[in-house]
Enzyme design. Structure first.
Site, PDB file in Angstrom:
ATOM      1  N   ASP A 105      -6.092  -2.529   6.876  1.00 26.12           N
ATOM      2  CA  ASP A 105      -5.481  -1.198   6.877  1.00 26.12           C
ATOM      3  C   ASP A 105      -6.519  -0.159   7.327  1.00 26.12           C
ATOM      4  OD1 ASP A 105      -3.209  -2.349   5.830  1.00 26.12           O
ATOM      5  OD2 ASP A 105      -3.727  -1.854   3.756  1.00 26.12           O
TER       6      ASP A 105
HETATM    7  N1  URA Z   1      -4.445  -6.133   1.763  1.00 23.13           N
HETATM    8  C1  URA Z   1      -4.164  -4.817   1.877  1.00 23.13           C
HETATM    9  O1  URA Z   1      -3.386  -4.271   1.111  1.00 23.13           O
HETATM   10  N2  URA Z   1      -4.777  -4.147   2.873  1.00 23.13           N
HETATM   11  C2  URA Z   1      -5.647  -4.703   3.720  1.00 23.13           C
HETATM   12  O2  URA Z   1      -6.179  -4.013   4.593  1.00 23.13           O
HETATM   13  C3  URA Z   1      -5.919  -6.069   3.584  1.00 23.13           C
HETATM   14  C4  URA Z   1      -5.304  -6.769   2.591  1.00 23.13           C
END
Ligand code: URA
Length: 240
Positions: A105
């Site tokens: 993310d």
């Molecule tokens: N899980 C999440 O919620 N975000 C990420 O970036 C990776 C795994």
């Protein structure tokens, strides 16, 4: 497979097609010890020795990079507004065709693999490869035994099921942080798993993919080539 000399040189980061054509025309490139002035000449990248100004070009069919992803940057190849992880690569590590193998993310930090090898990325991300990922999370409320049990049992949230995951805690700089090991890569997975147990992720960092650990000496946004050994370690079944 035979390849044009200019295409080969350009793919190995020695400049644009125009730059490398000039390089060849000026007599600075040798193939198996012979100076070549025709940039269209075909060479065998795997077998031929190519030198520029007497220095051998170390042929890399594919690039495999580790990045310490900073927050605020997209795990994407391009975006009209936001900065992407590819925008952070220095010219000597950049090559056309690179993409992040598995997304983090925008606000997630840590270990990201960037490659131009689609088969490798597919293998790494395929659920049947069982490549575990280890994350460190700071959460709004402390993690409990019940949370760990719920993660271990497999969580269902919003009609989606998450495979059993390990959750435990450790102290880091006097503060308790959560460690989560998952083997899937579903959208916002770790955040949604914590939400499902009534908690919230405040910050998230990926520490490991399979047996490969984030090189903590890389500054945020920094990247480097992976060694052969490190590439192999990704497919070691467990993180911990
Ligand atoms: N899980 C999440 O919620 N975000 C990420 O970036 C990776 C795994």
């Amino acid at each position: 497979m035979p390849e044009r000399l200019d295409k080969f040189l350009s793919s190995q980061n020695l400049g644009s097609r125009k730059d490398v054509t000039l390089l060849v025309r000026s007599g600075r490139v040798q193939v198996n010890g012979e100076t070549v002035r025709d940039a269209a000449q075909k060479i065998e990248p795997e077998a031929d020795s190519v030198t520029v100004d007497g220095t051998e070009v170390a042929y890399r069919k594919h690039l495999y990079l580790m990045m310490n992803k900073p927050a605020g940057v997209l795990s994407a190849t391009e975006d009209s507004r936001a900065q992407t992880v590819l925008d952070l690569l220095p010219p000597e590590l950049y090559r056309r065709g690179l993409f992040p193998a598995g997304r983090l993310d925008k606000d997630t930090t840590g270990l990201l693999i960037i490659t131009d090898d689609g088969d490798f990325a597919h293998k790494m991300l395929a659920p049947k490869s069982h490549v575990y990922k280890l994350y460190e999370a700071e959460t709004l409320r402390p993690v409990t035994e019940e949370d760990a049990e719920a993660f271990a049992a497999g969580i269902t949230q919003g009609g989606q099921t998450f495979a059993p995951a390990r959750l435990w805690t450790k102290m880091r700089q006097g503060r308790e942080v959560a460690l989560v090991e998952i083997r899937e890569g579903k959208f916002h997975q770790v955040k949604r798993m914590f939400q499902a147990v009534g908690n919230q992720v405040v910050s998230l960092k990926r520490l490991k993919i399979g047996g490969l650990s984030l090189d903590e000496t890389l500054p945020a946004g920094g990247a480097r080539l992976l060694t052969e050994e490190e590439i192999g370690s990704i497919f070691m079944a467990n993180c911990t």
